[in-house]
Design a protein around this motif. Structure first.
Motif, mmCIF file in Angstrom:
data_model
loop_
_atom_site.group_PDB
_atom_site.id
_atom_site.type_symbol
_atom_site.label_atom_id
_atom_site.label_comp_id
_atom_site.label_asym_id
_atom_site.label_seq_id
_atom_site.Cartn_x
_atom_site.Cartn_y
_atom_site.Cartn_z
ATOM 1 N N GLU A 60 0.848 -1.194 0.000
ATOM 2 C CA GLU A 60 0.000 0.000 0.000
ATOM 3 C C GLU A 60 0.878 1.237 0.000
ATOM 4 O O GLU A 60 2.071 1.154 0.335
ATOM 5 N N PRO A 61 0.306 2.412 -0.364
ATOM 6 C CA PRO A 61 1.112 3.637 -0.461
ATOM 7 C C PRO A 61 1.950 3.939 0.773
ATOM 8 O O PRO A 61 3.140 4.261 0.657
ATOM 9 N N MET A 62 1.365 3.827 1.978
ATOM 10 C CA MET A 62 2.105 4.158 3.190
ATOM 11 C C MET A 62 3.355 3.303 3.323
ATOM 12 O O MET A 62 4.427 3.797 3.691
ATOM 13 N N PHE A 63 3.263 2.012 2.993
ATOM 14 C CA PHE A 63 4.393 1.109 3.149
ATOM 15 C C PHE A 63 5.381 1.249 1.989
ATOM 16 O O PHE A 63 6.575 0.975 2.160
ATOM 17 N N CYS A 244 0.683 10.850 15.576
ATOM 18 C CA CYS A 244 1.175 12.068 14.918
ATOM 19 C C CYS A 244 2.355 12.680 15.678
ATOM 20 O O CYS A 244 3.304 13.175 15.067
ATOM 21 N N ILE A 245 2.294 12.639 17.018
ATOM 22 C CA ILE A 245 3.393 13.185 17.813
ATOM 23 C C ILE A 245 4.681 12.414 17.566
ATOM 24 O O ILE A 245 5.761 13.005 17.427
ATOM 25 N N SER A 246 4.592 11.091 17.491
ATOM 26 C CA SER A 246 5.796 10.286 17.221
ATOM 27 C C SER A 246 6.352 10.595 15.832
ATOM 28 O O SER A 246 7.572 10.673 15.645
ATOM 29 N N ILE A 294 9.853 4.302 14.843
ATOM 30 C CA ILE A 294 8.655 5.151 14.857
ATOM 31 C C ILE A 294 7.675 4.763 13.755
ATOM 32 O O ILE A 294 6.472 4.614 14.003
ATOM 33 N N TYR A 295 8.192 4.583 12.534
ATOM 34 C CA TYR A 295 7.296 4.271 11.418
ATOM 35 C C TYR A 295 7.070 2.776 11.256
ATOM 36 O O TYR A 295 6.110 2.364 10.592
ATOM 37 N N GLY A 296 7.962 1.958 11.822
ATOM 38 C CA GLY A 296 7.848 0.524 11.661
ATOM 39 C C GLY A 296 7.237 -0.173 12.858
ATOM 40 O O GLY A 296 6.108 -0.667 12.805
#
Length: 315
Positions: A60-63, A244-246, A294-296
């Motif tokens: 997907e786009p985010m990944f 969102c903060i992370s 953070i993203y993973g």
């Protein structure tokens, strides 16, 4: 090495990287956190690439953006950290003129790519939160590919003048770079010429590329936060706000040291050099180490696949 301090030369065959000037005695100790952060960055980013490639449900786009970020982090850190560690461990300070310019280009181009990808990820989050029903129609695979291509082309073109400007200057004073890698301003400061065009270009690039990216990210997250506070339940607001903060912390970890180092290299004459070089060196490692966490790890889909990977045999 003493001869290379004063020998007249126009195009030096090699430069000498000092590592962190003033902290040479502590180089071995400094290498421990550097090596640890680099290992975490390698393992984390390779794990993200492996998991996303292996799981069709994550296509997907985010990944896709997350994979782009992982590749960028791997290249940017690998272009500098192994040489840093060789300085810290083996006192291997020499770097050829061409290798120095190549390293310079890789650092700046992939740093710009990282910034562009963060903008794309902020846009993806904006569409997902503010226009969830239109997310799949807006962020199609072809659109994601076009965004990726635009980010790469912008970064490659805008950073191309860095090595060309550095190559054109005559170097007749010294070939010793008081830094841990070939930072553009640190290299051109060795030239015996008026280097204002290099300095001005660096500032222009900083504020036009990174400044524009910061503006778009700020707009995206402002709209996201406004949408968050309109969510019906408190739990939903807190969960989305925490995510969102992370993300914002990861963004600050990239941009604050970047702006700080660029400005203090030019105007911060009272800042101790060892402190400045240490901050700039750490800047190359902190974002690549933080992004997989953070993203993973904080992303449920990645975390679930990671747990399945480790505990597959037990289940």
């Amino acid at each position: 090495m003493s001869d290379s301090n004063s020998t007249d030369f126009t195009n030096p065959s090699t430069f000498i990287l000092l590592g962190i000037p003033g902290l040479e005695e502590a180089h071995v100790w400094i290498s421990i956190p550097f090596c640890t952060m680099y290992a975490i960055a390698l393992l984390g980013n390779f794990a993200i690439l492996f998991i996303v490639k292996r799981e069709p449900s994550l296509h997907e786009p985010m990944f896709y953006f997350l994979c782009m970020l992982a590749v960028t982090d791997l290249v940017m850190s690998t272009s500098t950290v192994p040489k840093m560690l060789s300085i810290f461990w083996f006192n291997s300070r020499e770097i050829s003129f061409s290798a120095c310019l190549t390293q310079m280009y890789f650092v700046y181009s992939f740093s710009a790519m990282e910034s562009g990808i963060l903008v794309a990820m902020a846009f993806d989050r904006y569409v997902a939160i503010c226009h969830p029903l239109r997310h799949s129609t807006i962020l199609t695979n072809s659109f994601v590919a076009k965004i990726g291509l635009a980010v790469v082309l912008r970064s490659c073109i805008f950073t191309l003048p860095y090595p060309f400007l550095a190559r054109q200057w005559p170097y007749c004073r010294t070939n010793i770079i008081p830094h841990s890698y070939c930072l553009h301003i640190a290299v051109v400061n060795l030239a015996c010429a008026d280097i204002r065009i290099s300095s001005y270009f660096g500032l222009f690039n900083l504020f036009s590329v990174n400044g524009m990216d910061v503006f778009f990210i700020t707009v995206s997250y402002t709209l996201i936060l406004r949408a968050i506070f309109r969510l019906p339940t408190k739990d939903a607001r807190l969960k989305t706000f925490g995510t969102c903060i992370s993300y914002l912390c990861a963004i600050l970890a990239l941009y604050v040291p970047d702006f700080f180092s660029s400005l203090t290299q030019r105007f911060g004459h009272n800042v101790p050099r060892h402190f400045l070089v240490l901050i700039v060196s750490v800047y190359l490692l902190v974002p690549p180490m933080l992004h997989p966490i953070i993203y993973g790890v904080r992303t449920r889909q990645i975390r679930d696949r990671l747990l399945q990977l480790f505990f597959h045999k037990e289940t």
